[in-house]
Design an enzyme around this catalytic site. Structure first.
Site, PDB file in Angstrom:
ATOM      1  N   PHE A 164       0.855  -1.192   0.000  1.00 44.94           N
ATOM      2  CA  PHE A 164       0.000   0.000   0.000  1.00 44.94           C
ATOM      3  C   PHE A 164       0.886   1.235   0.000  1.00 44.94           C
ATOM      4  CE2 PHE A 164      -2.393   3.564   1.557  1.00 44.94           C
ATOM      5  CZ  PHE A 164      -3.533   3.487   0.778  1.00 44.94           C
ATOM      6  N   ASP A 180       9.095   2.949   2.248  1.00 43.38           N
ATOM      7  CA  ASP A 180       7.896   3.720   2.569  1.00 43.38           C
ATOM      8  C   ASP A 180       7.612   3.519   4.053  1.00 43.38           C
ATOM      9  OD1 ASP A 180       5.386   4.711   3.049  1.00 43.38           O
ATOM     10  OD2 ASP A 180       4.472   3.905   1.225  1.00 43.38           O
ATOM     11  N   LYS A 214       2.075  11.058   7.279  1.00 43.15           N
ATOM     12  CA  LYS A 214       1.245  10.789   8.452  1.00 43.15           C
ATOM     13  C   LYS A 214       1.722  11.520   9.718  1.00 43.15           C
ATOM     14  CE  LYS A 214      -1.352   7.016   6.710  1.00 43.15           C
ATOM     15  NZ  LYS A 214      -0.979   5.895   5.888  1.00 43.15           N
TER      16      LYS A 214
HETATM   17  C1  LIG Z   1      -1.151   6.021   4.381  1.00 45.34           C
HETATM   18  C2  LIG Z   1      -0.042   5.496   3.565  1.00 45.34           C
HETATM   19  C3  LIG Z   1       0.310   6.071   2.323  1.00 45.34           C
HETATM   20  C4  LIG Z   1      -0.498   7.181   1.688  1.00 45.34           C
HETATM   21  O1  LIG Z   1      -0.571   8.328   2.454  1.00 45.34           O
HETATM   22  P1  LIG Z   1      -1.753   9.388   2.141  1.00 45.34           P
HETATM   23  O2  LIG Z   1      -1.419  10.543   3.040  1.00 45.34           O
HETATM   24  O3  LIG Z   1      -3.031   8.715   2.491  1.00 45.34           O
HETATM   25  O4  LIG Z   1      -1.657   9.738   0.701  1.00 45.34           O
HETATM   26  C5  LIG Z   1       1.391   5.560   1.659  1.00 45.34           C
HETATM   27  N1  LIG Z   1       2.106   4.536   2.159  1.00 45.34           N
HETATM   28  C6  LIG Z   1       1.804   3.948   3.330  1.00 45.34           C
HETATM   29  C7  LIG Z   1       2.650   2.825   3.839  1.00 45.34           C
HETATM   30  C8  LIG Z   1       0.709   4.395   4.067  1.00 45.34           C
HETATM   31  O5  LIG Z   1       0.388   3.785   5.225  1.00 45.34           O
END
Ligand SMILES: *Cc1c(COP(=O)(O)O)cnc(C)c1O
Length: 410
Positions: free
Chosen positions: A140, A225, A254
């Site tokens: 994700f 990520d 985040k």
């Molecule tokens: C939440 C998340 C994203 C995307 O972030 P948004 O602010 O919702 O665009 C990307 N990678 C990971 C691992 C995430 O948990």
């Protein structure tokens, strides 16, 4: 306004791209939130780890208010007095040479992808237009069209094509598969150190070290990520720190904005982020002084208030105790995680985790199923022993209840 009226209005005028639990929250403080009727809940989701510092952290709110009264936005057409300090402080804290600020997580991922492509053409000598990127199954990374190109979840992809070329997908946690997938045109490997959305999937011990080694040997950028796993969530500053591994590109979001204001960005060396020249990339709100001030205080609070250490201690206690207390529970297939990122996977025959989340919400504990059979628990990092004990008791009791006794909030 009461709960059902608000839900009706939202369902009538708002697009239905989410299916929330029907709790209407009005106020939050630390690990607690309160609904419109004044009922209190323990937040065990933390907005998918955006609220590591807890709801409405006093110091971060103060930084927000102070900055909002002075200056909020310059665009990058002009400089401001907060962005330089955010860049310096985050580089020092994380051990990188440069920072490129953005706003949302998906934008930071897109920035990393652009970085890797440009780096491949300029530094690695990949022929123009032929850079490849390797990603993992069940990843994700956000919701843009390029990012969902390499999603393996049909719900996220179906009906949104055509997609972006240049991506291949390999099994997660399999270093051999990474090595086999690399070609002379591979620019980067993009990976989550723990897959959060996929159901808190923790890769085998040593995986990240092997990834580091393979990427170094093949001159491929290792891009982590850590939007969900970073900034203390797993009991270390970054989840990669558990294996003492330093990715070439670190993607954050985040909790960088303390759950208060969207701030994201990419960390890398001067050599890598140095490929950007004026005009090549940007966003109107990126690096704005309001977000920069909030991010600076959010980082300070994490460190100065010992939240990362607390996540390690409470997380270890949480996972250890759940494993013990749920040992023998026939619904539970697996309990896993690191720090305060915990997944409880139920057997498929149980028929989904949602109904247990509903009963937990009735009892005043908010959590959410991910991918049907897994409940993710990720409370704010300053949760104390008392709240942790209460949460665990609710979870253990609910997972033991007859299905017919489970209540729903709606
Ligand atoms: C939440 C998340 C994203 C995307 O972030 P948004 O602010 O919702 O665009 C990307 N990678 C990971 C691992 C995430 O948990």
């Amino acid at each position: 306004m009461d709960r059902t009226t608000l839900i009706d209005i939202e369902d009538r005028y708002g697009a239905h791209n989410y299916l929330p639990l029907d709790v209407v929250i009005e106020r939050g403080e630390g690990v607690w939130v309160y609904d419109v009727a004044g009922k209190r809940y323990l937040d065990c989701l933390s907005a998918y780890s955006a609220l590591n510092q807890g709801h409405c952290h006093r110091r971060v709110i103060q930084a927000l208010v102070d900055q909002a009264q002075k200056l909020t936005l310059t665009s990058r057409a002009f400089r401001n007095d907060q962005l330089p300090l955010l860049c310096k402080e985050i580089c020092k804290l994380a051990g990188y040479g440069m920072f490129l600020p953005m706003n949302t997580g998906a934008e930071a991922v897109e920035t990393a992808l652009k970085t890797a492509r440009r780096w491949a053409y300029e530094e690695k000598g990949v022929p123009d237009g032929q850079a490849e990127m390797i990603t993992c199954q069940n990843n994700f990374h956000g919701r843009t069209i390029t990012i969902i190109t390499f999603s393996t979840e049909p719900l996220y992809r179906d009906g949104f094509g055509p997609f972006t070329p240049g991506f291949v997908t390999i099994p997660y946690g399999d270093a051999g598969a990474l090595e086999r997938a690399i070609t002379p045109h591979t620019a980067a490997f993009l990976v989550e150190p723990i897959q959060g959305e996929a159901g808190v999937i923790v890769p085998p011990d040593g995986y990240l070290k092997q990834v580091r080694d393979i990427c170094t040997r093949h001159n491929v950028l290792f891009m982590a990520d850590e939007i969900q796993t970073g900034l203390g969530r797993t009991g270390k500053l970054f989840a990669c720190d558990h294996e003492n591994v330093r990715p070439d590109v670190m993607i954050l979001g985040k909790a960088l904005g303390g759950g208060i204001y969207p701030v994201s960005g990419v960390l890398a060396s001067k050599e890598i982020l140095g490929i950007f020249e004026p005009g090549m990339h940007g966003s109107t709100f990126s690096g704005n002084p309001l977000g920069a001030a909030v991010a600076r205080e959010s980082l300070r609070v994490l460190v100065e208030e010992g939240m990362i250490e607390n996540a390690a201690v409470m997380g270890g206690y949480f996972i250890g105790h759940l494993r013990e207390a749920l040992d023998g529970n026939e619904r539970v297939r697996d309990i896993r995680g690191k720090g305060l990122l915990v997944g409880v996977e139920l057997h498929v025959e149980v028929g989904g985790a949602r109904k247990f989340c509903e009963e937990l919400a009735v009892r005043g504990l908010l959590c959410k199923e991910t991918h049907k059979d897994v409940v993710r628990f990720a409370p704010p990092l300053m949760i104390d022993g008392e709240a942790t004990d209460w949460a665990m008791q609710q979870i253990v009791e609910v997972l033991d209840m007859p299905l017919s006794d489970l209540r729903t909030v709606s």
